[in-house]
Design a protein around this motif. Sequence first.
Motif, short mmCIF file in Angstrom:
data_model
loop_
_atom_site.label_atom_id
_atom_site.label_comp_id
_atom_site.label_asym_id
_atom_site.label_seq_id
_atom_site.Cartn_x
_atom_site.Cartn_y
_atom_site.Cartn_z
N THR A 100 0.83 -1.21 0.00
CA THR A 100 0.00 0.00 0.00
C THR A 100 0.86 1.26 0.00
O THR A 100 0.56 2.23 -0.69
CB THR A 100 -0.95 0.00 1.21
N TRP A 101 1.95 1.23 0.75
CA TRP A 101 2.84 2.40 0.77
C TRP A 101 3.49 2.61 -0.60
O TRP A 101 3.67 3.74 -1.04
CB TRP A 101 3.88 2.28 1.87
N TRP A 102 3.87 1.50 -1.28
CA TRP A 102 4.40 1.64 -2.63
C TRP A 102 3.35 2.25 -3.56
O TRP A 102 3.65 3.10 -4.39
CB TRP A 102 4.89 0.31 -3.18
N LEU A 103 2.11 1.79 -3.41
CA LEU A 103 1.00 2.34 -4.21
C LEU A 103 0.87 3.83 -3.97
O LEU A 103 0.83 4.63 -4.91
CB LEU A 103 -0.31 1.63 -3.85
N ARG A 104 0.78 4.22 -2.71
CA ARG A 104 0.56 5.63 -2.38
C ARG A 104 1.77 6.49 -2.79
O ARG A 104 1.61 7.61 -3.24
CB ARG A 104 0.27 5.77 -0.88
N LYS A 105 2.96 5.93 -2.65
CA LYS A 105 4.16 6.65 -3.10
C LYS A 105 4.08 6.89 -4.61
O LYS A 105 4.37 7.99 -5.09
CB LYS A 105 5.41 5.84 -2.75
N GLY A 106 3.64 5.89 -5.35
CA GLY A 106 3.48 6.06 -6.79
C GLY A 106 2.44 7.10 -7.13
O GLY A 106 2.60 7.88 -8.08
N MET A 107 1.36 7.14 -6.37
CA MET A 107 0.31 8.13 -6.61
C MET A 107 0.83 9.55 -6.33
O MET A 107 0.50 10.49 -7.05
CB MET A 107 -0.91 7.80 -5.75
N VAL A 108 1.66 9.68 -5.31
CA VAL A 108 2.26 10.99 -5.01
C VAL A 108 3.19 11.40 -6.14
O VAL A 108 3.16 12.54 -6.61
CB VAL A 108 3.00 10.94 -3.65
N ARG A 109 4.01 10.46 -6.60
CA ARG A 109 4.93 10.78 -7.70
C ARG A 109 4.16 11.18 -8.95
O ARG A 109 4.58 12.06 -9.70
CB ARG A 109 5.84 9.61 -7.99
N GLN A 110 3.03 10.53 -9.19
CA GLN A 110 2.21 10.88 -10.34
C GLN A 110 1.76 12.34 -10.22
O GLN A 110 1.81 13.10 -11.18
CB GLN A 110 1.00 9.96 -10.45
N ALA B 156 -1.67 4.57 -19.57
CA ALA B 156 -2.45 5.32 -20.56
C ALA B 156 -1.87 6.72 -20.76
O ALA B 156 -1.77 7.20 -21.89
CB ALA B 156 -3.91 5.40 -20.14
N LEU B 157 -1.46 7.37 -19.66
CA LEU B 157 -0.83 8.68 -19.78
C LEU B 157 0.45 8.62 -20.61
O LEU B 157 0.79 9.58 -21.30
CB LEU B 157 -0.52 9.26 -18.40
N LYS B 158 1.14 7.50 -20.52
CA LYS B 158 2.38 7.32 -21.28
C LYS B 158 2.10 6.76 -22.67
O LYS B 158 3.02 6.42 -23.39
CB LYS B 158 3.34 6.42 -20.51
N GLN B 159 0.81 6.68 -23.03
CA GLN B 159 0.34 6.18 -24.33
C GLN B 159 0.78 4.75 -24.60
O GLN B 159 1.01 4.35 -25.73
CB GLN B 159 0.77 7.13 -25.45
N ARG B 160 0.84 3.96 -23.55
CA ARG B 160 1.13 2.52 -23.65
C ARG B 160 -0.22 1.81 -23.45
O ARG B 160 -0.46 1.19 -22.44
CB ARG B 160 2.18 2.14 -22.62
N PHE B 161 -1.07 1.95 -24.46
CA PHE B 161 -2.46 1.58 -24.33
C PHE B 161 -2.70 0.07 -24.16
O PHE B 161 -3.60 -0.32 -23.42
CB PHE B 161 -3.27 2.15 -25.50
N ALA B 162 -1.94 -0.76 -24.84
CA ALA B 162 -2.13 -2.21 -24.70
C ALA B 162 -1.81 -2.64 -23.26
O ALA B 162 -2.54 -3.44 -22.67
CB ALA B 162 -1.26 -2.97 -25.70
N GLU B 163 -0.74 -2.10 -22.71
CA GLU B 163 -0.39 -2.42 -21.33
C GLU B 163 -1.41 -1.84 -20.35
O GLU B 163 -1.73 -2.48 -19.34
CB GLU B 163 1.00 -1.89 -20.99
N ALA B 164 -1.91 -0.65 -20.65
CA ALA B 164 -2.94 -0.05 -19.81
C ALA B 164 -4.19 -0.92 -19.80
O ALA B 164 -4.79 -1.14 -18.74
CB ALA B 164 -3.28 1.36 -20.29
N ASP B 165 -4.56 -1.42 -20.96
CA ASP B 165 -5.73 -2.29 -21.06
C ASP B 165 -5.53 -3.55 -20.21
O ASP B 165 -6.45 -3.96 -19.49
CB ASP B 165 -5.97 -2.68 -22.52
N THR B 166 -4.35 -4.13 -20.24
CA THR B 166 -4.06 -5.31 -19.42
C THR B 166 -4.19 -4.97 -17.94
O THR B 166 -4.77 -5.75 -17.17
CB THR B 166 -2.65 -5.85 -19.74
N ALA B 167 -3.65 -3.83 -17.53
CA ALA B 167 -3.73 -3.42 -16.12
C ALA B 167 -5.18 -3.23 -15.71
O ALA B 167 -5.60 -3.67 -14.63
CB ALA B 167 -2.92 -2.15 -15.88
#
Length: 136
Positions: free
Chosen positions: A51-61, A110-121
């Motif tokens: 969860t901390w890794w998740l939230r850290k990533g959200m902050v970096r975003q 999706a923001l990085k326009q890696r749409f196939a990977e975004a779809d998988t996620a």
Amino acid sequence: AMMYGQRAEFYAFRKQYPQALSDFEQALEEWRILPPVRDSNGQTKEQLRATWWLRKGMVRQQMGQLDEALNDLNQAVALLTANRPSEFTRDNVPQRTEAQVYTEQGKLLALKQRFAEADTAYRRAMRAYEAIPYAE
């Protein structure tokens, strides 16, 4: 570690992202000293770390650090898949966290326009949400 994680959440809420990032990093640095029990939300030590890794990533975003944010979310995914519970917990914390991680990962891809990977996620997020038993 818990104090840093909680204070990081406070900073993130107040949009004080550099301070939040620093405290999430400190919490992740000190997570090993946590006792092997569940926190007040039912998370194990390993789930809390994810969860901390998740939230850290959200902050970096929020700070515009998309590559670093994606790396943080990948760390959370690795922890969640390595520590997947064999059965549902009382409040389904692992499934909710996993779904949230994949949703955020999809947004970044999706923001990085890696749409196939975004779809998988996003598909992984949907499977995680579907695995949560809801009251009828």
